[in-house]
Enzyme design. Structure first.
Site, PDB file in Angstrom:
ATOM      1  N   GLU A   1       1.149   5.460   0.527  1.00 22.12           N
ATOM      2  CA  GLU A   1       0.539   6.523   1.119  1.00 22.12           C
ATOM      3  C   GLU A   1       1.078   7.881   0.565  1.00 22.12           C
ATOM      4  OE1 GLU A   1       0.498   6.604   5.434  1.00 22.12           O
ATOM      5  OE2 GLU A   1       1.139   8.834   5.511  1.00 22.12           O
TER       6      GLU A   1
ATOM      7  N   ASP B   1      -3.156  14.867  15.806  1.00 24.36           N
ATOM      8  CA  ASP B   1      -2.480  15.735  16.683  1.00 24.36           C
ATOM      9  C   ASP B   1      -3.208  17.167  16.496  1.00 24.36           C
ATOM     10  OD1 ASP B   1      -0.311  14.118  17.765  1.00 24.36           O
ATOM     11  OD2 ASP B   1       0.332  14.188  15.797  1.00 24.36           O
TER      12      ASP B   1
ATOM     13  N   SER C   1       0.932  -1.193   0.049  1.00 24.86           N
ATOM     14  CA  SER C   1      -0.097   0.005  -0.020  1.00 24.86           C
ATOM     15  C   SER C   1       0.783   1.495   0.049  1.00 24.86           C
ATOM     16  CB  SER C   1      -0.969   0.108   1.444  1.00 24.86           C
ATOM     17  OG  SER C   1      -0.312  -0.346   2.594  1.00 24.86           O
TER      18      SER C   1
ATOM     19  N   PHE D   1      11.080  14.697  10.733  1.00 25.09           N
ATOM     20  CA  PHE D   1      10.179  13.736  11.034  1.00 25.09           C
ATOM     21  C   PHE D   1      10.312  12.758  12.152  1.00 25.09           C
ATOM     22  CE2 PHE D   1       8.691  13.696   6.305  1.00 25.09           C
ATOM     23  CZ  PHE D   1       8.196  14.892   6.394  1.00 25.09           C
TER      24      PHE D   1
HETATM   25  P1  FAD Z   1      -3.950   6.777  19.727  1.00 24.96           P
HETATM   26  O1  FAD Z   1      -4.240   5.543  19.397  1.00 24.96           O
HETATM   27  O2  FAD Z   1      -5.434   7.511  20.300  1.00 24.96           O
HETATM   28  O3  FAD Z   1      -2.974   7.214  20.814  1.00 24.96           O
HETATM   29  C1  FAD Z   1      -2.407   8.264  20.952  1.00 24.96           C
HETATM   30  C2  FAD Z   1      -1.549   8.221  22.371  1.00 24.96           C
HETATM   31  O4  FAD Z   1      -2.691   8.335  23.170  1.00 24.96           O
HETATM   32  C3  FAD Z   1      -0.934   7.234  22.625  1.00 24.96           C
HETATM   33  O5  FAD Z   1       0.096   7.719  23.395  1.00 24.96           O
HETATM   34  C4  FAD Z   1      -1.679   6.384  23.283  1.00 24.96           C
HETATM   35  O6  FAD Z   1      -0.685   5.229  24.350  1.00 24.96           O
HETATM   36  C5  FAD Z   1      -2.435   7.200  24.111  1.00 24.96           C
HETATM   37  N1  FAD Z   1      -3.882   6.747  24.474  1.00 24.96           N
HETATM   38  C6  FAD Z   1      -4.552   5.958  23.777  1.00 24.96           C
HETATM   39  N2  FAD Z   1      -5.660   5.645  24.351  1.00 24.96           N
HETATM   40  C7  FAD Z   1      -5.569   6.146  25.485  1.00 24.96           C
HETATM   41  C8  FAD Z   1      -6.507   6.022  26.761  1.00 24.96           C
HETATM   42  N3  FAD Z   1      -7.787   5.411  26.790  1.00 24.96           N
HETATM   43  N4  FAD Z   1      -6.068   6.831  27.667  1.00 24.96           N
HETATM   44  C9  FAD Z   1      -4.813   7.327  27.575  1.00 24.96           C
HETATM   45  N5  FAD Z   1      -4.141   7.308  26.738  1.00 24.96           N
HETATM   46  C10 FAD Z   1      -4.345   6.799  25.632  1.00 24.96           C
HETATM   47  N6  FAD Z   1      -1.697  12.165  11.753  1.00 24.96           N
HETATM   48  C11 FAD Z   1      -2.446  12.981  11.000  1.00 24.96           C
HETATM   49  O7  FAD Z   1      -2.643  14.125  11.450  1.00 24.96           O
HETATM   50  N7  FAD Z   1      -3.025  12.653  10.029  1.00 24.96           N
HETATM   51  C12 FAD Z   1      -2.524  11.614   9.225  1.00 24.96           C
HETATM   52  O8  FAD Z   1      -3.188  11.135   8.111  1.00 24.96           O
HETATM   53  C13 FAD Z   1      -1.809  10.510  10.046  1.00 24.96           C
HETATM   54  N8  FAD Z   1      -1.643   9.310   9.435  1.00 24.96           N
HETATM   55  C14 FAD Z   1      -0.899   8.436  10.126  1.00 24.96           C
HETATM   56  C15 FAD Z   1      -0.633   7.009   9.640  1.00 24.96           C
HETATM   57  C16 FAD Z   1      -0.173   6.217  10.185  1.00 24.96           C
HETATM   58  C17 FAD Z   1       0.093   4.544   9.824  1.00 24.96           C
HETATM   59  C18 FAD Z   1       0.450   6.313  11.562  1.00 24.96           C
HETATM   60  C19 FAD Z   1       1.215   5.454  12.541  1.00 24.96           C
HETATM   61  C20 FAD Z   1       0.236   7.733  11.918  1.00 24.96           C
HETATM   62  C21 FAD Z   1      -0.350   8.568  11.259  1.00 24.96           C
HETATM   63  N9  FAD Z   1      -0.449   9.929  11.748  1.00 24.96           N
HETATM   64  C22 FAD Z   1      -1.249  10.832  11.358  1.00 24.96           C
HETATM   65  C23 FAD Z   1       0.084  10.462  13.086  1.00 24.96           C
HETATM   66  C24 FAD Z   1      -0.820   9.970  14.349  1.00 24.96           C
HETATM   67  O9  FAD Z   1      -2.177  10.949  14.181  1.00 24.96           O
HETATM   68  C25 FAD Z   1      -0.074  10.713  15.592  1.00 24.96           C
HETATM   69  O10 FAD Z   1       0.828   9.608  15.833  1.00 24.96           O
HETATM   70  C26 FAD Z   1      -0.778  10.746  16.650  1.00 24.96           C
HETATM   71  O11 FAD Z   1      -0.188  11.337  17.910  1.00 24.96           O
HETATM   72  C27 FAD Z   1      -1.575   9.329  17.300  1.00 24.96           C
HETATM   73  O12 FAD Z   1      -2.468   9.092  16.580  1.00 24.96           O
HETATM   74  P2  FAD Z   1      -3.162   7.646  17.036  1.00 24.96           P
HETATM   75  O13 FAD Z   1      -4.234   7.042  16.155  1.00 24.96           O
HETATM   76  O14 FAD Z   1      -2.185   6.584  17.126  1.00 24.96           O
HETATM   77  O15 FAD Z   1      -3.646   7.597  18.429  1.00 24.96           O
END
Ligand code: FAD
Length: 297
Positions: free
Chosen positions: A19, A111, A17, A218
């Site tokens: 991106e 974020d 895939s 990054f």
């Molecule tokens: P989560 O899974 O919600 O985790 C975020 C943080 O919160 C982690 O430290 C986790 O341990 C903690 N956490 C989760 N659940 C809880 C809870 N219930 N209580 C307390 N803490 C908790 N960013 C963008 O803005 N746009 C994009 O298109 C984008 N694409 C991405 C694609 C991939 C494949 C990846 C790996 C990252 C991407 N990101 C993108 C970055 C991502 O948005 C950031 O890394 C963001 O900080 C975390 O997103 P997440 O979905 O992993 O968050």
């Protein structure tokens, strides 16, 4: 390519895939239009398109998804993030994707850009996944992000693993990792998942190296470690772009080779909208290559 150039026995159909990010200028639009057509020739499972922090590219993401889908005829997954977004805005976006035949999503927390807004009702990616399932059932296939070197904001490694588990249990189908350069990080992460009974398909995310300053920036931001021996070599190529790219290609080919030989189900490439670095890596691996590659891609 030097010592890593021998083609391999092809891997058993790894899932590929690619991106992209939504282009901002006419020139970037042209680059992406060429790249998606060239990358389509290696028959990826799908493309994905990122979502700007704080929803800043909501319209650009949707437009790019539909354009890439139309040009290539392949599945395209919009990334969608929830932090700071109102649920009705997310619902409207889901409806629009559904109406346009989009069947898969990459669901993320995202974020909040500094100085902008508060968390909102959907604070974590697990909340978003549950929300999508609540409102659209099994219509979408949902991938989520995961972090073999741990998310930079995690309280600790165990908490991060438990949050990943929660996210899968909320209804995600599979996960894509943050990029990393040490293949052991991926295999250790798979072992850690197995010990916690997380049996998701976890596809490694891989970032081709074409620009040292960019990748260092990054990596510092997202917590991906550049091993010292790689960092030192890249630093030494300051001003010598050809050598840097050749070395970067060698490093990332070797990484992919180890991942696939170790049983990774495929590779998700963070292409930064360029086809050439990714296609060069695939060619080194002996994976299918397209008939024609535009040298500017
Ligand atoms: P989560 O899974 O919600 O985790 C975020 C943080 O919160 C982690 O430290 C986790 O341990 C903690 N956490 C989760 N659940 C809880 C809870 N219930 N209580 C307390 N803490 C908790 N960013 C963008 O803005 N746009 C994009 O298109 C984008 N694409 C991405 C694609 C991939 C494949 C990846 C790996 C990252 C991407 N990101 C993108 C970055 C991502 O948005 C950031 O890394 C963001 O900080 C975390 O997103 P997440 O979905 O992993 O968050």
């Amino acid at each position: 390519m030097t010592e890593t150039s021998s083609p391999l026995t092809p891997y058993p159909s790894p899932s590929l895939s690619f991106e992209f990010f939504p282009p901002k200028t006419e020139k970037q639009v042209g680059t992406l239009q060429r790249s998606c057509v060239e990358l389509a020739e290696v028959d990826p499972e799908y493309f994905s398109v990122t979502f700007g922090a704080g929803g800043s590219t909501r319209e650009g993401t949707a437009r790019t998804v539909l354009d890439v889908k139309e040009r290539t005829g392949l599945d395209v997954a919009p990334h969608i993030s929830c932090i700071g977004a109102e649920p009705d805005v997310i619902l409207a976006l889901l409806r629009r994707y559904k109406d346009n035949g989009i069947k898969r999503l990459v669901a993320l927390r995202g974020d909040i850009p500094s100085g902008m807004g508060t968390y909102g009702r959907l604070r974590y990616a697990s909340d978003l996944v549950a929300f999508i399932r609540e409102h659209t059932g099994d219509f979408f296939r949902i991938e989520v992000g995961c972090y073999p070197e741990f998310h930079p904001q995690a309280e600790n490694a165990e908490a991060d693993m438990q949050h990943f588990k929660q996210k899968m249990e909320a209804g995600a189908d599979a996960a894509i990792t943050q990029y990393f350069f040490n293949p052991d990080a991926y295999f250790r992460f798979l072992d850690a998942c197995e010990r916690r009974h997380i049996d998701a398909t976890i596809v490694p995310g891989v970032m081709p190296i074409t620009n040292y300053k960019q990748i260092a920036r990054f990596s510092d931001a997202c917590g991906a470690e550049i091993p010292r021996h790689i960092r030192k070599r890249l630093e030494a190529y300051d001003g010598d772009l050809d050598s840097l790219r050749a070395y970067g290609e060698e490093v990332v080919t070797e990484l992919c080779r180890k991942l696939l030989e170790g049983g990774a189900p495929g590779v998700h490439f963070y292409t930064l909208n360029r086809s050439r670095p990714t296609l060069a890596i695939l060619r080194n691996l002996g994976l299918p290559e397209p008939a024609r590659v535009d040298e500017t891609g």
